[in-house]
Design an enzyme around this catalytic site. Structure first.
Site, PDB file in Angstrom:
ATOM      1  NE  ARG A 106     -21.140  26.239   5.522  1.00 25.76           N
ATOM      2  CZ  ARG A 106     -21.410  25.625   6.681  1.00 25.76           C
ATOM      3  NH1 ARG A 106     -20.451  25.268   7.499  1.00 25.76           N
ATOM      4  NH2 ARG A 106     -22.660  25.385   7.022  1.00 25.76           N
ATOM      5  CE1 TYR A 151     -35.303  20.614   5.096  1.00 21.05           C
ATOM      6  CE2 TYR A 151     -36.028  18.978   6.705  1.00 21.05           C
ATOM      7  CZ  TYR A 151     -36.171  20.215   6.106  1.00 21.05           C
ATOM      8  OH  TYR A 151     -37.184  21.050   6.485  1.00 21.05           O
ATOM      9  N   GLY A 189     -35.831  29.445  -0.670  1.00 24.20           N
ATOM     10  CA  GLY A 189     -36.134  29.085   0.707  1.00 24.20           C
ATOM     11  C   GLY A 189     -36.849  27.742   0.810  1.00 24.20           C
ATOM     12  CB  ALA A 213       7.196 -20.461  -5.024  1.00 16.17           C
ATOM     13  CD  GLU A 253     -35.536  29.568  10.403  1.00 13.10           C
ATOM     14  OE1 GLU A 253     -34.422  29.220  10.000  1.00 13.10           O
ATOM     15  OE2 GLU A 253     -36.337  28.774  10.939  1.00 13.10           O
ATOM     16  CG  ASN A 264      -4.612 -14.488 -18.266  1.00  7.21           C
ATOM     17  OD1 ASN A 264      -3.501 -13.963 -18.129  1.00  7.21           O
ATOM     18  ND2 ASN A 264      -5.730 -13.893 -17.901  1.00  7.21           N
ATOM     19  CE1 TYR A 265      -5.266  -9.390 -23.699  1.00  8.89           C
ATOM     20  CE2 TYR A 265      -3.300  -8.306 -22.869  1.00  8.89           C
ATOM     21  CZ  TYR A 265      -4.456  -8.269 -23.622  1.00  8.89           C
ATOM     22  OH  TYR A 265      -4.798  -7.124 -24.292  1.00  8.89           O
ATOM     23  CE  LYS A 277      -8.974 -12.706 -15.176  1.00  9.86           C
ATOM     24  NZ  LYS A 277      -8.807 -12.242 -16.578  1.00  9.86           N
TER      25      LYS A 277
HETATM   26  C1  UD1 Z   1     -33.682  25.253   8.183  1.00  6.83           C
HETATM   27  C2  UD1 Z   1     -34.885  25.697   9.011  1.00  6.83           C
HETATM   28  C3  UD1 Z   1     -34.458  25.850  10.469  1.00  6.83           C
HETATM   29  C4  UD1 Z   1     -33.844  24.544  10.973  1.00  6.83           C
HETATM   30  C5  UD1 Z   1     -32.714  24.105  10.063  1.00  6.83           C
HETATM   31  C6  UD1 Z   1     -32.258  22.735  10.449  1.00  6.83           C
HETATM   32  C7  UD1 Z   1     -36.257  27.009   7.515  1.00  6.83           C
HETATM   33  C8  UD1 Z   1     -36.650  28.378   7.110  1.00  6.83           C
HETATM   34  N1  UD1 Z   1     -35.374  26.933   8.500  1.00  6.83           N
HETATM   35  O1  UD1 Z   1     -32.767  26.312   8.244  1.00  6.83           O
HETATM   36  O2  UD1 Z   1     -35.566  26.195  11.279  1.00  6.83           O
HETATM   37  O3  UD1 Z   1     -33.378  24.722  12.303  1.00  6.83           O
HETATM   38  O4  UD1 Z   1     -33.165  24.057   8.693  1.00  6.83           O
HETATM   39  O5  UD1 Z   1     -31.088  22.426   9.733  1.00  6.83           O
HETATM   40  O6  UD1 Z   1     -36.760  26.050   6.989  1.00  6.83           O
HETATM   41  N2  UD1 Z   1     -33.322  23.810   0.406  1.00  6.83           N
HETATM   42  C9  UD1 Z   1     -33.877  23.673  -0.837  1.00  6.83           C
HETATM   43  N3  UD1 Z   1     -34.320  24.786  -1.491  1.00  6.83           N
HETATM   44  C10 UD1 Z   1     -34.253  26.021  -0.933  1.00  6.83           C
HETATM   45  C11 UD1 Z   1     -33.684  26.147   0.339  1.00  6.83           C
HETATM   46  C12 UD1 Z   1     -33.252  25.036   0.989  1.00  6.83           C
HETATM   47  O7  UD1 Z   1     -33.959  22.568  -1.368  1.00  6.83           O
HETATM   48  O8  UD1 Z   1     -34.681  26.960  -1.589  1.00  6.83           O
HETATM   49  C13 UD1 Z   1     -32.850  22.621   1.121  1.00  6.83           C
HETATM   50  C14 UD1 Z   1     -31.352  22.670   1.303  1.00  6.83           C
HETATM   51  O9  UD1 Z   1     -30.722  21.920   0.272  1.00  6.83           O
HETATM   52  C15 UD1 Z   1     -31.157  21.984   2.639  1.00  6.83           C
HETATM   53  C16 UD1 Z   1     -32.456  22.225   3.378  1.00  6.83           C
HETATM   54  O10 UD1 Z   1     -33.395  22.612   2.413  1.00  6.83           O
HETATM   55  O11 UD1 Z   1     -31.015  20.597   2.508  1.00  6.83           O
HETATM   56  C17 UD1 Z   1     -32.324  23.254   4.477  1.00  6.83           C
HETATM   57  O12 UD1 Z   1     -31.978  24.482   3.910  1.00  6.83           O
HETATM   58  P1  UD1 Z   1     -31.087  25.514   4.669  1.00  6.83           P
HETATM   59  O13 UD1 Z   1     -31.002  26.754   3.877  1.00  6.83           O
HETATM   60  O14 UD1 Z   1     -29.827  24.888   5.093  1.00  6.83           O
HETATM   61  O15 UD1 Z   1     -31.992  25.802   5.946  1.00  6.83           O
HETATM   62  P2  UD1 Z   1     -31.502  26.477   7.277  1.00  6.83           P
HETATM   63  O16 UD1 Z   1     -31.308  27.921   7.019  1.00  6.83           O
HETATM   64  O17 UD1 Z   1     -30.379  25.741   7.831  1.00  6.83           O
END
Ligand code: UD1
Ligand code: CA
Length: 456
Positions: A15, A99, A78, A375, A149, A381-382, A346
């Site tokens: 996004r 994060y 995840g 003024a 979640e 210089n160059y 400069k």
């Molecule tokens: C997550 C939490 C949720 C919390 C929310 C807060 C989980 C399952 N859920 O949800 O409870 O309220 O954050 O914002 O943890 N990322 C990785 N690798 C992955 C997935 C995510 O590095 O495979 C990183 C993303 O870059 C991001 C962060 O983890 O910075 C959170 O990931 P995102 O998918 O946004 O989590 P949410 O679904 O928002």
């Protein structure tokens, strides 16, 4: 007790609609990830493990040679999977999960979460609108039992206003164990880090919760809209800190500090100023409206008038710069200097009490004390291939609209007649002038406009 920090930063940032990895977008003049890394360092972490994915090479090279441990999460399965990926790199007794896109979490809040390094500590917040977040489910006695979640929540669970920020601290060995065998049979088909909480509870581990002092600490950046909102939060906080330390701000909503601004006593800053890199303003210094200052020192009592652009300069005590002056790297102005409108300096030293009040370019020069630059004076210089140095000694007077063709020296107390082109050294104490003698043509008549014939 030793501590490791894991920073999750593998998300795509769809996004943001940008070719740049999300965590490299700037907030307050620093990449989002920089804020989080600095916070991790402030916790004296043994190890900072960054889980990266999309645009990984760019992220790695932006944070080269800093001793960070980078772990590639090839596919984003995840948050639980992300921490699993980092797990082999974790060796300290305790681990904090941060994060890369939650840049403003306070060190103080994390320190509170770490005060009791027993059990698992979650940072949670109570939100009026908890939509989109995981909810903290507690039992009748108020003990945390699990996190659900949004997509997996029942209507009753969705009504819970206490949300999971995602930030947590846990004993490393236990955390690794809880992550073992996570399942992805949930609404999003992901391995949830949040499922570790129910496992900790099943293990008989106490779950603590800590709340941030301000809700903005836990806000993440997923869009340019959210980035702009957090930028305003960040700037408002910096403005408050300046006000609290006694700086006068004409309007705390109209200052942007994108680096480190340090101020002495009785400093005042008018509206719409931007400070970048390291800027220091000495006692009694003032900055007029609409100035940009970068990596610059303004010494005590100096006044920067409106609309100046100053980069890599030192402005000596009680000097007066602008309006509309441009100082480039290496501009080094001693005490009581005056630099006026449309003057560019400069890589040049301007000695104590010297003045260049209007319309000049002074580059690659050593200018002594009490020199007056008229003024329109230009230092050439160059030569099209190389830069050359110009020396103007103490008390010299450079007449208006003169060009000094470097390399050249104007001696002490020398006077240069207005309109001169000086390509050879001008001796001390003498008047040097190079322009055609003025002549008058007696009886000369201006041409007269021819009358146009009526029908043409
Ligand atoms: C997550 C939490 C949720 C919390 C929310 C807060 C989980 C399952 N859920 O949800 O409870 O309220 O954050 O914002 O943890 N990322 C990785 N690798 C992955 C997935 C995510 O590095 O495979 C990183 C993303 O870059 C991001 C962060 O983890 O910075 C959170 O990931 P995102 O998918 O946004 O989590 P949410 O679904 O928002
Ligand atoms: Ca999300």
């Amino acid at each position: 007790m030793t501590l490791d920090v894991v920073i999750l930063a593998a998300g795509k940032g769809t996004r943001m609609y940008s070719s740049q990895p999300k965590v490299l977008h700037m907030l307050g003049g620093r990449p989002l990830l920089r804020h989080v890394v600095d916070t991790a360092r402030a916790l004296s972490a043994e190890r900072i493990v960054v889980v990266y994915g999309h645009g990984g090479e760019q992220v790695r090279s932006a944070f080269d040679d800093e001793g960070l441990v980078f772990v590639l999460q090839e596919t984003q399965l995840g948050t639980g999977h992300a921490v699993q990926t980092a797990a082999p790199a974790l060796e300290s007794e305790h681990t904090v999960i941060l994060y890369g896109d939650v840049p403003l979490i306070r060190v103080e809040t994390l320190a509170r979460a770490l005060r009791e390094r027993r059990g698992l500590t979650l940072i949670t917040a109570n939100l009026d609108d908890p939509a989109g977040y995981g909810r903290i489910v507690r039992d009748a006695a108020g003990r945390v039992v699990r996190i659900v979640e949004e997509n997996d929540a029942t209507a009753a669970e969705k009504a819970i206003r206490e949300i999971n920020t995602g930030i947590l601290a846990a004993p490393t060995t236990k955390l690794k164990a809880w992550l073992q065998g996570l399942r992805n049979d949930n609404a999003q088909g992901e391995y949830y880090l949040t499922d570790a909480i129910a496992r900790a509870v099943a293990d008989g581990v106490a779950i603590h919760t800590v709340q941030p002092s301000d809700t903005w600490e836990i806000l993440g950046v997923n869009s340019k809209q959210q980035l702009a909102e957090l930028e305003r939060v960040f700037q408002r906080e910096q403005a408050s800190r300046l006000l609290e330390s006694g700086v006068t701000l004409a309007d705390p909503a109209r200052i942007d500090v994108r680096g480190e601004l340090s101020c002495g006593q009785d400093v005042s800053i008018d509206v719409n100023c931007i400070f970048e890199g390291k800027v220091a303003l000495g006692d009694g210094a003032s900055v007029g409206a609409n100035c940009v200052l970068k990596d610059t020192t303004v010494e005590a009592g100096a006044r920067i008038l409106p609309f100046c652009h100053i980069d890599g300069a030192r402005i000596g005590p009680d000097s007066r710069i602008g309006p509309y002056a441009r100082m480039r790297p290496g501009a080094d102005l001693a005490a009581h200097t005056h630099v006026g409108n449309f003057v560019e300096i400069k890589n040049a030293q301007l000695g104590e009490g010297s003045k260049a009040n209007h319309l000049s370019y002074l580059g690659d020069a050593t200018i002594g004390r009490n020199v007056n630059i008229g003024a329109g004076t230009i230092i050439c210089n160059y030569d099209g291939a190389n830069k050359h140095h110009t020396v103007i000694e103490d008390e010299a007077f450079i007449g208006s609209d003169s060009q000094l063709v470097a390399p050249v020296t104007v001696g002490k107390g020398a006077t240069i007649g207005a309109g001169s082109t000086i390509a050879k050294d001008a001796p001390a104490g003498e008047l040097t002038i190079s322009r055609p003698r003025q002549i008058t043509i007696k009886g000369w008549k201006r041409p007269v406009k021819r009358q146009k014939s009526k029908d043409s």
